[in-house]
Design an enzyme around this catalytic site. Structure first.
Site, PDB file in Angstrom:
ATOM      1  N   ILE A  55      13.341  73.624  40.116  1.00  0.00           N
ATOM      2  CA  ILE A  55      12.464  74.169  39.088  1.00  0.00           C
ATOM      3  C   ILE A  55      11.680  75.345  39.669  1.00  0.00           C
ATOM      4  O   ILE A  55      11.138  75.267  40.776  1.00  0.00           O
ATOM      5  CB  ILE A  55      11.491  73.089  38.569  1.00  0.00           C
ATOM      6  CG1 ILE A  55      12.275  71.861  38.078  1.00  0.00           C
ATOM      7  CG2 ILE A  55      10.612  73.657  37.465  1.00  0.00           C
ATOM      8  CD1 ILE A  55      13.240  72.130  36.949  1.00  0.00           C
ATOM      9  N   ASN A 109       2.449  63.032  38.680  1.00  0.00           N
ATOM     10  CA  ASN A 109       3.097  64.283  39.075  1.00  0.00           C
ATOM     11  C   ASN A 109       2.638  64.791  40.433  1.00  0.00           C
ATOM     12  O   ASN A 109       3.378  65.518  41.099  1.00  0.00           O
ATOM     13  CB  ASN A 109       2.818  65.362  38.020  1.00  0.00           C
ATOM     14  CG  ASN A 109       3.255  66.737  38.462  1.00  0.00           C
ATOM     15  OD1 ASN A 109       4.439  67.034  38.534  1.00  0.00           O
ATOM     16  ND2 ASN A 109       2.283  67.591  38.798  1.00  0.00           N
ATOM     17  N   ALA A 125      12.894  59.880  50.881  1.00  0.00           N
ATOM     18  CA  ALA A 125      12.700  58.433  50.934  1.00  0.00           C
ATOM     19  C   ALA A 125      11.566  57.997  50.017  1.00  0.00           C
ATOM     20  O   ALA A 125      11.659  56.972  49.319  1.00  0.00           O
ATOM     21  CB  ALA A 125      12.422  58.004  52.374  1.00  0.00           C
ATOM     22  N   ALA A 126      10.473  58.773  50.005  1.00  0.00           N
ATOM     23  CA  ALA A 126       9.352  58.442  49.131  1.00  0.00           C
ATOM     24  C   ALA A 126       9.749  58.532  47.666  1.00  0.00           C
ATOM     25  O   ALA A 126       9.395  57.656  46.855  1.00  0.00           O
ATOM     26  CB  ALA A 126       8.176  59.380  49.417  1.00  0.00           C
ATOM     27  N   LYS A 127      10.505  59.571  47.307  1.00  0.00           N
ATOM     28  CA  LYS A 127      10.926  59.731  45.918  1.00  0.00           C
ATOM     29  C   LYS A 127      11.919  58.646  45.518  1.00  0.00           C
ATOM     30  O   LYS A 127      11.927  58.194  44.361  1.00  0.00           O
ATOM     31  CB  LYS A 127      11.528  61.119  45.708  1.00  0.00           C
ATOM     32  CG  LYS A 127      10.512  62.257  45.799  1.00  0.00           C
ATOM     33  CD  LYS A 127       9.453  62.157  44.708  1.00  0.00           C
ATOM     34  CE  LYS A 127       8.580  63.398  44.656  1.00  0.00           C
ATOM     35  NZ  LYS A 127       7.558  63.318  43.578  1.00  0.00           N
ATOM     36  N   GLY A 163      -2.061  66.103  39.455  1.00  0.00           N
ATOM     37  CA  GLY A 163      -1.531  67.368  39.947  1.00  0.00           C
ATOM     38  C   GLY A 163      -1.235  68.336  38.818  1.00  0.00           C
ATOM     39  O   GLY A 163      -0.197  68.980  38.782  1.00  0.00           O
ATOM     40  N   ALA A 164      -2.180  68.453  37.879  1.00  0.00           N
ATOM     41  CA  ALA A 164      -1.909  69.155  36.618  1.00  0.00           C
ATOM     42  C   ALA A 164      -2.474  70.561  36.550  1.00  0.00           C
ATOM     43  O   ALA A 164      -2.472  71.172  35.488  1.00  0.00           O
ATOM     44  CB  ALA A 164      -2.458  68.334  35.443  1.00  0.00           C
ATOM     45  N   TYR A 190      10.260  62.875  52.491  1.00  0.00           N
ATOM     46  CA  TYR A 190      10.022  63.172  51.073  1.00  0.00           C
ATOM     47  C   TYR A 190      11.063  62.478  50.195  1.00  0.00           C
ATOM     48  O   TYR A 190      10.719  61.833  49.197  1.00  0.00           O
ATOM     49  CB  TYR A 190      10.075  64.683  50.879  1.00  0.00           C
ATOM     50  CG  TYR A 190      10.036  65.153  49.447  1.00  0.00           C
ATOM     51  CD1 TYR A 190       8.823  65.319  48.786  1.00  0.00           C
ATOM     52  CD2 TYR A 190      11.215  65.450  48.755  1.00  0.00           C
ATOM     53  CE1 TYR A 190       8.783  65.773  47.480  1.00  0.00           C
ATOM     54  CE2 TYR A 190      11.181  65.903  47.450  1.00  0.00           C
ATOM     55  CZ  TYR A 190       9.967  66.061  46.810  1.00  0.00           C
ATOM     56  OH  TYR A 190       9.930  66.513  45.512  1.00  0.00           O
ATOM     57  N   SER A 237      12.482  63.266  42.012  1.00  0.00           N
ATOM     58  CA  SER A 237      13.197  64.446  42.498  1.00  0.00           C
ATOM     59  C   SER A 237      14.670  64.105  42.631  1.00  0.00           C
ATOM     60  O   SER A 237      15.026  62.981  42.997  1.00  0.00           O
ATOM     61  CB  SER A 237      12.644  64.884  43.859  1.00  0.00           C
ATOM     62  OG  SER A 237      13.483  65.864  44.447  1.00  0.00           O
TER      63      SER A 237
END
Length: 263
Positions: free
Chosen positions: A200, A102, A169-171, A24-25, A167, A154
């Site tokens: 951010i 990322n 829970a995944a993090k 994801g860069a 989201y 996160s």
């Protein structure tokens, strides 16, 4: 006997000779991380998914640092695409020494709207793809007895947030993956850590519906440091974790949030 820190030589490009993959860069935190690793001397593979123009811009910035780089479009939800991507990197740059996970998505759904498909998608794009990239590169790291894996988590993994249950829970799962891999891979010279960004400022936030956005001043008031976080703030932490200076740090979670969550 250990060498006193002040006796160590200063190294301007401490990652010279290393190969990094940043997923994801093409934009935001990923692009800033790719630039930071390249500035430290690493050759960098810029992974993206159908963001060719942005990825080429990121690649140009990498090459201006004097480091090598390539861009690769790959759908990380496809195991075959991940395998092909890592093979291409090995052929063009060398085997991956540094993996920065990322890539991800930020699906905003209230709990009542979170059905089986939405839940599965959130876990796939924010956790399972990172399992997949780790599986693709760790065998080589073990053989070489050196590696760095930095997962981008996160603060929502700790704080939770309305509309981001899947989201978050995944993090949180990504933190568990980090800690377990740190224990399993540490004997092979591989350090695994997580960086947890706060609020951010990235272009993607402009794509959020207005009712999901928070006023910048409201967020700043929650922090100890009264400014918006920038992608470069996160990239600096990632570059540190990838560096020889962090060789005795593993299994850790570092908040980059301006003192939003104190722990």
């Amino acid at each position: 006997m250990t060498t006193p820190l002040l006796d160590l030589p200063l190294v301007a490009r401490p990652l010279q000779g290393r190969v990094a993959l940043v997923t994801g860069a093409a934009t935001g935190i990923g692009a800033a991380t790719a630039r930071a690793l390249a500035a430290a001397g690493a050759a960098v593979a810029v992974n993206h998914f159908a963001q060719i123009e942005q990825a080429r811009t990121a690649l140009d910035q990498i090459r201006r640092t004097g480091s090598r780089g390539i861009e690769i479009s790959a759908d990380l939800t496809d195991p075959d695409a991940v395998s092909m991507m890592t093979s291409q990197i090995a052929n063009e740059l060398g085997p991956v020494d540094i993996l920065v996970n990322n890539a991800g998505a930020y699906p905003r759904l209230n709990w009542a709207q979170t059905d089986e498909d939405a839940w599965a998608h959130a876990l796939e794009v924010n956790l399972t793809i990172h399992y997949r990239t780790c599986q693709a590169v760790t065998d080589g790291m073990v053989r070489r007895q050196w590696g760095r894996i930095i997962n981008i988590g996160s603060v929502n993994a700790r704080a939770g947030r309305t509309g981001l249950t899947a989201y978050s829970a995944a993090k949180a799962g990504l933190t568990g993956l980090t800690r377990s891999l740190a224990r399993e891979l540490g004997p092979h010279g591989i350090c695994v850590n997580t960086v947890l960004p706060g609020a951010i400022q990235v272009p993607a936030e402009n794509d959020l519906p207005a009712h999901h956005r928070r006023r910048p001043e409201d967020q700043i008031n929650r922090q100890c440091v009264p400014r918006r976080g920038q992608p470069e703030d996160v990239a600096a932490a990632v570059a540190f974790f990838a560096s020889p200076a962090a060789s005795f740090i593993s299994g850790q979670s570092l908040h980059i949030d301006g003192g939003w969550i104190l722990h």
